[in-house]
Design an enzyme around this catalytic site. Structure first.
Site, PDB file in Angstrom:
ATOM      1  CG  HIS A  92      -1.723   0.946   1.429  1.00  0.00           C
ATOM      2  ND1 HIS A  92      -1.952   2.389   1.926  1.00  0.00           N
ATOM      3  CD2 HIS A  92      -3.042   1.358   0.898  1.00  0.00           C
ATOM      4  CE1 HIS A  92      -2.396   3.332   1.267  1.00  0.00           C
ATOM      5  NE2 HIS A  92      -3.969   2.337   1.142  1.00  0.00           N
ATOM      6  CD  GLU A 140      -5.338   2.797  -2.764  1.00  0.00           C
ATOM      7  OE1 GLU A 140      -6.649   2.648  -3.090  1.00  0.00           O
ATOM      8  OE2 GLU A 140      -4.761   3.135  -2.589  1.00  0.00           O
TER       9      GLU A 140
HETATM   10  O1  G3P Z   1      -6.725   1.573   0.254  1.00  0.00           O
HETATM   11  C1  G3P Z   1      -6.905   2.820   0.010  1.00  0.00           C
HETATM   12  C2  G3P Z   1      -6.798   4.054   0.492  1.00  0.00           C
HETATM   13  O2  G3P Z   1      -5.812   3.863  -0.354  1.00  0.00           O
HETATM   14  C3  G3P Z   1      -7.820   5.213  -0.631  1.00  0.00           C
HETATM   15  O3  G3P Z   1      -7.892   6.243   0.280  1.00  0.00           O
HETATM   16  O4  G3P Z   1      -9.411   7.630   2.017  1.00  0.00           O
HETATM   17  O5  G3P Z   1      -8.547   8.135  -0.503  1.00  0.00           O
HETATM   18  O6  G3P Z   1     -10.625   6.562   0.169  1.00  0.00           O
HETATM   19  P1  G3P Z   1      -9.168   6.804   0.270  1.00  0.00           P
END
Ligand code: G3P
Length: 221
Positions: A92, A140
């Protein structure tokens, strides 16, 4: 094709601490059953053995590439499996590991019949780490994590790019996350080629987490 998956990463948000994890788990299991979608919950690490629910998959937020036995303070896949945990996020953005550790952990989870979700920050990393054929590659963009601005609206091109980058990896599916808060964000990500979503703050820090989970799950059904 299997239905899309919604992964709720609780991080170390205090809203998921102690007994509060139980209401998140109940809301997630309820939405999974109601909308017929797969929902996985990644509680804070120390609560991993505590989360139970028939309609719920439990994932670790991180695992260590350490052995069973005389290792202290690490979280190892074999012991997680014995406690009903189904798999883990690896690499992550907030807990990066080396490429060697990814190369070791993905087959180790596969050998245990556990789910591997390898997180990446861009398409180049997606292409590189998908060689290990994890169950999922989750892209992400770090700058959108926790921002409330979603990957689907701010970086839509990235989703198609990442889908293309992992095409050679047999059996690996694409997930995306960062800034997801609404059903519209989810629908758009799925349209762009994602097979599911990772979400954290949009659920865990919502004033009504159960309603937030229901909205995202409904958008997947
Ligand atoms: O693992 C999911 C996370 O990193 C996304 O965070 O708060 O943007 O939904 P958020």
């Amino acid at each position: 094709a299997r239905s899309p998956v919604l992964i709720i990463n609780c991080k170390n948000y205090k809203e998921a601490a102690g007994g509060r994890i139980d209401s998140l788990a109940a809301a997630a299991a309820g939405a999974a059953a109601k909308y017929g979608v797969r929902i996985a919950l990644a509680p804070p690490q120390h609560l991993l053995g505590a989360v139970k629910g028939e309609d719920l998959t439990v994932l670790a937020q991180h695992i260590d590439d350490k052995g069973v036995g005389s290792t202290t303070g690490y979280v190892v896949p074999e012991l997680l499996g014995e406690s009903g945990v189904s798999g883990a996020l690896i690499n992550h953005s907030e807990h990066r590991v080396s490429a060697d550790q990814v190369a070791s952990l993905v087959p180790r989870l596969r050998g245990l019949d556990m789910i591997s979700v390898v997180c990446v920050k861009d398409s180049a990393e997606a292409a590189n780490l998908s060689r290990h054929r994890p169950d999922y590659i989750a892209i992400e963009p770090p700058e959108l994590i926790g921002s409330g601005r979603s990957v689907s609206s701010e970086r839509p091109e990235l989703i198609g790019e990442a889908a293309e980058a992992i095409r050679g990896a047999d059996g690996t599916k694409l997930l995306c996350g960062a800034g997801i808060t609404s059903g519209a964000d989810v629908r758009k990500a799925l349209e762009l080629g994602s097979k599911g979503i990772l979400v954290a703050s949009g659920v865990v820090k919502s004033s009504d987490p159960a309603a937030a989970i229901a909205e995202l799950a409904q958008a997947m059904s």
